[in-house]
Enzyme design. Structure first.
Site, PDB file in Angstrom:
ATOM      1  N   ASP A 134       0.845  -1.196   0.000  1.00 51.55           N
ATOM      2  CA  ASP A 134       0.000   0.000   0.000  1.00 51.55           C
ATOM      3  C   ASP A 134       0.881   1.247   0.000  1.00 51.55           C
ATOM      4  O   ASP A 134       2.039   1.199   0.429  1.00 51.55           O
ATOM      5  CB  ASP A 134      -0.903   0.037   1.240  1.00 51.55           C
ATOM      6  CG  ASP A 134      -1.869  -1.133   1.262  1.00 51.55           C
ATOM      7  OD1 ASP A 134      -2.162  -1.689   0.183  1.00 51.55           O
ATOM      8  OD2 ASP A 134      -2.322  -1.485   2.371  1.00 51.55           O
TER       9      ASP A 134
HETATM   10  N1  URA Z   1      -1.278  -5.929   3.866  1.00 50.12           N
HETATM   11  C1  URA Z   1      -1.791  -4.673   3.857  1.00 50.12           C
HETATM   12  O1  URA Z   1      -2.829  -4.423   4.420  1.00 50.12           O
HETATM   13  N2  URA Z   1      -1.097  -3.719   3.195  1.00 50.12           N
HETATM   14  C2  URA Z   1       0.082  -3.950   2.576  1.00 50.12           C
HETATM   15  O2  URA Z   1       0.669  -3.031   2.010  1.00 50.12           O
HETATM   16  C3  URA Z   1       0.612  -5.249   2.604  1.00 50.12           C
HETATM   17  C4  URA Z   1      -0.089  -6.224   3.247  1.00 50.12           C
END
Ligand code: URA
Length: 238
Positions: free
Chosen positions: A90
């Site tokens: 993310d």
């Molecule tokens: N899980 C999440 O919620 N975000 C990420 O970036 C990676 C794994």
């Protein structure tokens, strides 16, 4: 190279190259240019310590991408390669990101059937109860927060078994074997908690290099590439 060959500054297996049209075996033939041995690399592999605020994409009209961070450290000779991030973190997630132009390897490592381990250092809003830990470890229904594309299959409701290691009241290490959309955040949400900060510290056999400052990248070592290749080969057998 044509110019260097014209100037007789290139040798192939000890003989001066007289034409740029020669067929060579890039893995076996010894090519020296001005006395310096050239090596051929079919692929390149970089580890990045992704900072928050940067998107895992190759291009974006508005946001800074991980490729924008990688490009300035790529040698000129590698600038034309089509390098992409292996999977997505993310925008606000930090930590270990593999970037490579070896699409086949990425495909093997990311296939939903393959279950490559990913370990995250997770800052959470409040302490997990033993019951929460048990749910996270055994598999938890994250379908309530599923995006439309993940809604349908019933079998996708539960996450695969995971591992939780408690560091302190609001810090855990969570190892998961899938890569579902916002998976860690949704898992914590499913036990009425919240992710405050997320950092990936391991991806398959790769461990985040502690000497890489946030936003920095380096090439994988030969050993790391070998470990990744072995991991993807093991995965193929599964
Ligand atoms: N899980 C999440 O919620 N975000 C990420 O970036 C990676 C794994």
């Amino acid at each position: 190279m044509k110019e260097l060959i014209r100037r007789k500054q290139v040798t192939i297996n000890g003989k001066t190259a007289l034409s740029a049209d020669l067929k060579i075996n890039e893995f076996q033939d010894e090519i020296l240019c001005q006395g310096v041995r050239l090596t051929y690399r079919p692929y390149v592999y970089y580890m990045m310590n992704k900072p928050g605020g940067v998107v895992c994409a190759t291009t974006d009209a508005r946001e800074q991408t991980v490729l924008d961070l990688l490009k300035p450290v790529l040698p000129l000779s590698e600038q034309k390669r089509t390098i992409s991030p292996a999977g997505r973190l993310d925008k606000d997630t930090e930590g270990l990101l593999l970037l490579t132009d070896n699409g086949e390897l990425v495909h093997a490592l990311l296939s939903p059937k393959k279950h490559v381990d990913k370990t995250y250092l997770v800052k959470i809003a409040h302490r997990l109860s033993p019951g929460d830990i048990e749910k996270l470890e055994q598999g938890i229904d994250i379908s309530a927060s599923a995006p439309v594309s993940e809604k349908e299959p019933q079998r996708n409701r539960l996450t695969l078994p995971a591992t939780v290691a408690v560091r302190d009241d609001t810090t855990i290490l969570l190892t998961i074997h899938e890569g579902r959309f916002h998976q860690v955040k949704r898992m914590l949400q499913a036990v009425d908690n919240e992710v405050v900060a997320l950092k990936r510290i391991a991806f398959g056999p790769l461990k985040l290099d502690p000497s890489l400052s946030t936003g920095a990248c380096r090439e994988l070592t030969r050993e790391e590439i070998q470990q990744l290749t072995c991991a993807s080969a093991d995965i193929h057998k599964m």
